[in-house]
Design a protein around this motif. Structure first.
Motif, PDB file in Angstrom:
ATOM      1  N   ILE A  37       0.868  -1.180   0.000  1.00 53.67           N
ATOM      2  CA  ILE A  37       0.000   0.000   0.000  1.00 53.67           C
ATOM      3  C   ILE A  37       0.906   1.230   0.000  1.00 53.67           C
ATOM      4  O   ILE A  37       1.728   1.422   0.896  1.00 53.67           O
ATOM      5  N   LEU A  38       0.744   2.042  -1.045  1.00 52.93           N
ATOM      6  CA  LEU A  38       1.605   3.218  -1.209  1.00 52.93           C
ATOM      7  C   LEU A  38       0.849   4.468  -0.794  1.00 52.93           C
ATOM      8  O   LEU A  38      -0.341   4.612  -1.101  1.00 52.93           O
ATOM      9  N   CYS A  39       1.557   5.362  -0.112  1.00 52.06           N
ATOM     10  CA  CYS A  39       0.958   6.659   0.213  1.00 52.06           C
ATOM     11  C   CYS A  39       2.069   7.665   0.479  1.00 52.06           C
ATOM     12  O   CYS A  39       3.212   7.275   0.731  1.00 52.06           O
ATOM     13  N   PRO A  40       1.753   8.973   0.412  1.00 48.78           N
ATOM     14  CA  PRO A  40       2.748   9.967   0.814  1.00 48.78           C
ATOM     15  C   PRO A  40       2.937   9.870   2.329  1.00 48.78           C
ATOM     16  O   PRO A  40       2.012   9.497   3.051  1.00 48.78           O
ATOM     17  N   GLU A  41       4.129  10.212   2.786  1.00 49.90           N
ATOM     18  CA  GLU A  41       4.473  10.172   4.214  1.00 49.90           C
ATOM     19  C   GLU A  41       3.393  10.840   5.085  1.00 49.90           C
ATOM     20  O   GLU A  41       3.067  10.350   6.168  1.00 49.90           O
ATOM     21  N   SER A  42       2.789  11.944   4.573  1.00 47.44           N
ATOM     22  CA  SER A  42       1.779  12.688   5.348  1.00 47.44           C
ATOM     23  C   SER A  42       0.541  11.837   5.682  1.00 47.44           C
ATOM     24  O   SER A  42      -0.179  12.142   6.630  1.00 47.44           O
ATOM     25  N   GLU A  43       0.277  10.789   4.896  1.00 46.63           N
ATOM     26  CA  GLU A  43      -0.922   9.955   5.119  1.00 46.63           C
ATOM     27  C   GLU A  43      -0.590   8.677   5.884  1.00 46.63           C
ATOM     28  O   GLU A  43      -1.459   7.844   6.130  1.00 46.63           O
ATOM     29  N   ARG A  44       0.686   8.490   6.228  1.00 44.56           N
ATOM     30  CA  ARG A  44       1.163   7.216   6.763  1.00 44.56           C
ATOM     31  C   ARG A  44       0.355   6.715   7.972  1.00 44.56           C
ATOM     32  O   ARG A  44      -0.111   5.580   7.985  1.00 44.56           O
ATOM     33  N   SER A  45       0.150   7.554   8.973  1.00 48.02           N
ATOM     34  CA  SER A  45      -0.507   7.022  10.179  1.00 48.02           C
ATOM     35  C   SER A  45      -1.986   6.758   9.937  1.00 48.02           C
ATOM     36  O   SER A  45      -2.528   5.780  10.454  1.00 48.02           O
ATOM     37  N   ALA A  46      -2.644   7.580   9.110  1.00 44.46           N
ATOM     38  CA  ALA A  46      -4.054   7.329   8.793  1.00 44.46           C
ATOM     39  C   ALA A  46      -4.199   5.989   8.074  1.00 44.46           C
ATOM     40  O   ALA A  46      -5.090   5.187   8.384  1.00 44.46           O
ATOM     41  N   VAL A  47      -3.302   5.716   7.122  1.00 44.52           N
ATOM     42  CA  VAL A  47      -3.382   4.470   6.347  1.00 44.52           C
ATOM     43  C   VAL A  47      -3.041   3.269   7.232  1.00 44.52           C
ATOM     44  O   VAL A  47      -3.692   2.236   7.181  1.00 44.52           O
ATOM     45  N   ARG A  48      -2.040   3.431   8.064  1.00 43.31           N
ATOM     46  CA  ARG A  48      -1.656   2.341   8.962  1.00 43.31           C
ATOM     47  C   ARG A  48      -2.823   1.961   9.880  1.00 43.31           C
ATOM     48  O   ARG A  48      -3.103   0.777  10.097  1.00 43.31           O
ATOM     49  N   ALA A  49      -3.532   2.960  10.379  1.00 41.10           N
ATOM     50  CA  ALA A  49      -4.672   2.695  11.268  1.00 41.10           C
ATOM     51  C   ALA A  49      -5.755   1.893  10.540  1.00 41.10           C
ATOM     52  O   ALA A  49      -6.342   0.971  11.094  1.00 41.10           O
ATOM     53  N   LEU A  50      -5.997   2.238   9.263  1.00 40.53           N
ATOM     54  CA  LEU A  50      -6.989   1.500   8.466  1.00 40.53           C
ATOM     55  C   LEU A  50      -6.617   0.025   8.351  1.00 40.53           C
ATOM     56  O   LEU A  50      -7.449  -0.870   8.462  1.00 40.53           O
ATOM     57  N   LEU A  51      -5.320  -0.236   8.098  1.00 37.11           N
ATOM     58  CA  LEU A  51      -4.846  -1.597   7.836  1.00 37.11           C
ATOM     59  C   LEU A  51      -4.827  -2.426   9.108  1.00 37.11           C
ATOM     60  O   LEU A  51      -5.166  -3.615   9.093  1.00 37.11           O
ATOM     61  N   GLU A  52      -4.444  -1.793  10.204  1.00 33.48           N
ATOM     62  CA  GLU A  52      -4.296  -2.564  11.438  1.00 33.48           C
ATOM     63  C   GLU A  52      -5.630  -3.059  11.966  1.00 33.48           C
ATOM     64  O   GLU A  52      -5.687  -4.063  12.662  1.00 33.48           O
ATOM     65  N   GLY A  53      -6.709  -2.397  11.584  1.00 34.92           N
ATOM     66  CA  GLY A  53      -8.019  -2.851  12.033  1.00 34.92           C
ATOM     67  C   GLY A  53      -8.605  -3.959  11.171  1.00 34.92           C
ATOM     68  O   GLY A  53      -9.679  -4.468  11.455  1.00 34.92           O
ATOM     69  N   LEU A  54      -7.919  -4.346  10.098  1.00 36.41           N
ATOM     70  CA  LEU A  54      -8.513  -5.300   9.147  1.00 36.41           C
ATOM     71  C   LEU A  54      -8.259  -6.748   9.534  1.00 36.41           C
ATOM     72  O   LEU A  54      -7.124  -7.137   9.803  1.00 36.41           O
ATOM     73  N   GLU A  55      -9.313  -7.528   9.492  1.00 34.52           N
ATOM     74  CA  GLU A  55      -9.168  -8.954   9.759  1.00 34.52           C
ATOM     75  C   GLU A  55      -8.330  -9.600   8.647  1.00 34.52           C
ATOM     76  O   GLU A  55      -8.501  -9.263   7.479  1.00 34.52           O
TER      77      GLU A  55
END
Ligand code: DP6
Length: 323
Positions: A288-306
């Protein structure tokens, strides 16, 4: 003449994928490709040439390795023995900071580091293009781990003009690759056999015909740091490669249910205005690619996924180098 050397290289993630060869033994790819080296992941290879009879010796992450892996490596070393005139066996030690069972390709970083260490230990001083050409013979994508940062592999028409060059240094763009590990199992069909199946898909011809356009879009997106454009072309390119895989004979389906769940989450987030996209290699894990500025928002989305077991993170990395 030094008889031993140590080199380090990073794996890379392709935004425009290599799938299928126009020539198998030389590993001349059917299309050009573009990738980013991954700084947080590395393989370090030590090579010592020894004048003795017998086989080359290879230790990978502490384990003596023989069989098909050693055969592939020894056949590659034959090229270096030819180029250098050295009649010796190699003692090799390869260590990666990511487990080869994690479903992340280690052949790119391993062959890039091996190429640099083995040639230098043999007394050869090759430039980046010569190193990239040689690494390509070990593993196609390894030629992209030789130059630094954001890299393009020119397909070329012969051994001499099929190599990778840097199109931008790592500090050009603070992109992040978040790798969602959904399965740590070894792939059923590795990329070696997979490339050979590509021409059996009726979709491969269309994928190749459109490749120059996608390469242009991707190169331009990187040079102008246009994430929206990169997202569109990288997802399209990954989906096209998987469409070819799914329609080859026999068909290859690398995705797991969790793979699709991640893809849908990424698409959903982008629809809500988050700058994020996915790309998937020959396995079930999703980059999953994103700019550094979106890193924590994207990480939070992924960590909640079964189904997401772990998230490995990396920014852009340097090329192969001697230690
Ligand atoms: C799906 O470079 O691993 O990751 O040349 O047989 O070693 P070999 O193949 P390899 O293929 C990579 C395929 C891919 C796409 C890519 O990295 O471009």
């Amino acid at each position: 003449m030094p008889s031993s050397a140590v080199a380090l290289a990073h794996p890379n993630i392709a935004f425009i994928k290599y799938w299928g060869n126009r020539e198998e033994t030389l590993r001349l790819p059917a299309n050009g490709s573009i990738s980013m080296n991954l700084a947080a992941l590395w393989t370090r290879v030590t090579v010592e040439w020894e004048e003795r009879e017998g086989e080359d010796h290879l230790i990978i992450n502490g384990e003596a390795t023989g069989g098909a892996t050693l055969q592939r490596v020894s056949a590659f070393l034959d090229l270096i023995r030819q180029q250098s005139g050295l009649n010796a066996r190699a003692n090799m030690l390869s260590e990666s900071n990511f487990p080869s069972g994690a479903g992340l390709a280690s052949s790119a970083s391993a062959f890039a580091a091996l190429t640099l260490a083995a040639t230098r230990a043999a007394g050869l001083e090759l430039d980046s293009i010569a190193l990239s050409r040689l690494a390509r013979r070990g593993s196609g994508s390894a030629c992209r781990s030789v130059p630094s940062g954001f890299v393009e592999w020119y397909a070329g028409a012969s051994d001499a003009d099929s190599y990778a060059v840097s199109i931008a240094p790592p500090e050009h763009w603070a992109l992040v690759d978040l790798i969602a590990i959904v399965s740590a199992e070894h792939k059923a069909v590795g990329s070696l056999q997979g490339h050979a199946l590509a021409p059996s898909s009726p979709l491969q011809a269309a994928r190749l015909a459109d490749a120059p356009r996608r390469l242009d879009l991707c190169r331009r997106a990187i040079l102008t740091r246009d994430f929206e454009a990169l997202a569109a072309v990288a997802e399209l390119d990954s989906d096209m490669m998987h469409a070819v895989m799914m329609t080859s004979a026999p068909p290859l389906l690398y995705w797991q249910p969790a793979t699709i769940a991640v893809m849908q989450t990424v698409r959903g987030a982008r629809a809500r205005g988050i700058a994020v996209c996915y790309t998937i290699d020959a396995g079930p894990n999703v980059h999953i690619l994103c700019p550094e500025s979106e890193r924590s928002a994207v990480r939070a989305l992924l960590e909640g996924l079964e189904g997401v077991q772990e998230v490995v993170e990396s920014g852009p990395g340097e090329g192969a180098r001697l230690l």
